[in-house]
Design a protein around this motif. Structure first.
Motif, PDB file in Angstrom:
ATOM      1  N   LYS A  14       6.028   4.666  -1.096  1.00  0.00           N
ATOM      2  CA  LYS A  14       6.883   3.633  -1.842  1.00  0.00           C
ATOM      3  C   LYS A  14       8.325   3.927  -1.948  1.00  0.00           C
ATOM      4  CE  LYS A  14       5.448   4.952  -6.454  1.00  0.00           C
ATOM      5  NZ  LYS A  14       6.458   5.873  -6.737  1.00  0.00           N
ATOM      6  N   LEU A  36      14.353  11.034 -13.686  1.00  0.00           N
ATOM      7  CA  LEU A  36      13.734  12.206 -14.426  1.00  0.00           C
ATOM      8  C   LEU A  36      13.896  13.711 -13.955  1.00  0.00           C
ATOM      9  CD1 LEU A  36      10.495  10.042 -15.740  1.00  0.00           C
ATOM     10  CD2 LEU A  36      12.640  10.888 -17.009  1.00  0.00           C
ATOM     11  N   GLY A  82       8.998   2.982  -9.516  1.00  0.00           N
ATOM     12  CA  GLY A  82       8.491   3.921 -10.710  1.00  0.00           C
ATOM     13  C   GLY A  82       8.305   3.426 -12.201  1.00  0.00           C
ATOM     14  N   GLN A  89       4.430   0.368 -21.479  1.00  0.00           N
ATOM     15  CA  GLN A  89       5.981   0.559 -20.923  1.00  0.00           C
ATOM     16  C   GLN A  89       6.553  -0.852 -20.596  1.00  0.00           C
ATOM     17  OE1 GLN A  89       6.515   3.036 -17.690  1.00  0.00           O
ATOM     18  NE2 GLN A  89       5.835   5.057 -18.673  1.00  0.00           N
TER      19      GLN A  89
HETATM   20  P1  AMP Z   1       7.931   9.700  -8.641  1.00  0.00           P
HETATM   21  O1  AMP Z   1       8.784  10.536  -8.129  1.00  0.00           O
HETATM   22  O2  AMP Z   1       7.994   8.270  -9.088  1.00  0.00           O
HETATM   23  O3  AMP Z   1       6.369  10.212  -8.175  1.00  0.00           O
HETATM   24  O4  AMP Z   1       7.798  10.378 -10.345  1.00  0.00           O
HETATM   25  C1  AMP Z   1       7.713  11.682 -10.487  1.00  0.00           C
HETATM   26  C2  AMP Z   1       7.435  11.991 -11.994  1.00  0.00           C
HETATM   27  O5  AMP Z   1       8.294  11.419 -13.017  1.00  0.00           O
HETATM   28  C3  AMP Z   1       5.914  11.523 -12.414  1.00  0.00           C
HETATM   29  O6  AMP Z   1       4.949  12.382 -12.042  1.00  0.00           O
HETATM   30  C4  AMP Z   1       6.115  11.313 -14.018  1.00  0.00           C
HETATM   31  O7  AMP Z   1       5.906  12.695 -14.728  1.00  0.00           O
HETATM   32  C5  AMP Z   1       7.493  11.140 -14.084  1.00  0.00           C
HETATM   33  N1  AMP Z   1       7.774   9.441 -14.072  1.00  0.00           N
HETATM   34  C6  AMP Z   1       8.570   8.780 -13.083  1.00  0.00           C
HETATM   35  N2  AMP Z   1       8.357   7.273 -13.572  1.00  0.00           N
HETATM   36  C7  AMP Z   1       7.731   7.298 -14.805  1.00  0.00           C
HETATM   37  C8  AMP Z   1       7.359   6.455 -15.820  1.00  0.00           C
HETATM   38  N3  AMP Z   1       7.763   5.159 -15.535  1.00  0.00           N
HETATM   39  N4  AMP Z   1       6.832   6.714 -16.827  1.00  0.00           N
HETATM   40  C9  AMP Z   1       6.468   8.021 -17.060  1.00  0.00           C
HETATM   41  N5  AMP Z   1       6.627   9.047 -16.188  1.00  0.00           N
HETATM   42  C10 AMP Z   1       7.328   8.801 -15.086  1.00  0.00           C
END
Ligand code: AMP
Length: 180
Positions: A14, A36, A82, A89
């Motif tokens: 994605k 994040l 994400g 949320q």
């Molecule tokens: P991703 O790169 O989208 O896989 O996100 C990496 C990490 O960031 C996830 O495993 C979560 O710990 C955190 N994260 C990203 N988006 C969210 C969200 N909308 N809510 C909570 N944690 C998030």
């Protein structure tokens, strides 16, 4: 306005697809994972949540996304990768999407892909934990968007270009025009 969400388990591709789509539409890509990971460099609490494969709390991420979307560069829309990841949320801050793409890839294939990308937070245990969270917490969002009539399921298998073309085929001429 062109607000697009890409949703899918980790390893579904994605992020790659969201980036290409944002470039095509010339609108910003907002990746909560990227935001994040950047914050984790200076914020111990966030670093710990990410390292443990948990989700950042709903209030924090809702506020971060709300602030980011209020910036001028989002006036013509954006592609979000994400957020939201839970129904809570969405209740706290709903970006109001025009389209939601779900990238569908079987679980055993995403595990295989994640194991081979070798990111620090990609141990088998963390991968399983994040996938579990996805199926429990994020998939219910798909039903919601389906009921709203804005969900589009995309088969996430095959080469990057073909999947991207599939996504673009669902973007109307009007939406492309609005974004230039
Ligand atoms: P991703 O790169 O989208 O896989 O996100 C990496 C990490 O960031 C996830 O495993 C979560 O710990 C955190 N994260 C990203 N988006 C969210 C969200 N909308 N809510 C909570 N944690 C998030």
């Amino acid at each position: 306005m062109n607000k697009i969400l890409l949703i899918g388990p980790q390893g579904s591709g994605k992020s790659t697809q969201a980036k290409l789509l944002a470039e095509f539409l010339k609108i910003p890509l907002i990746s909560t994972g990227d935001i994040l990971r950047e914050k984790a460099e200076v914020d111990e609490t966030i670093r710990q949540v990410l390292n443990e494969g948990h989700l950042v709390d709903d209030q924090t991420i809702a506020r971060i996304v709300k602030d980011r979307l209020s910036k001028d560069d989002c006036l013509n829309g954006c592609v979000i990768d994400g957020y939201p990841r839970t129904l809570e949320q969405m209740r706290l801050f709903d970006p109001g999407f025009d389209k939601v793409f779900s990238l569908d890839v079987p679980e055993e294939i995403v595990v295989k892909r994640l194991m081979s990308r070798g990111r620090a937070d990609d141990t088998l245990e963390l991968i399983k934990r994040r996938l579990d969270l996805y199926y429990k917490q994020t998939e219910p969002l798909l039903d919601y968007y389906k009921k709203l009539g804005i969900l589009i399921n995309i088969r996430g298998l095959g080469d990057i270009e073909t999947i991207q073309q599939d996504l673009r085929n669902h973007i109307t001429y009007d939406q492309v025009k609005k974004s230039v």
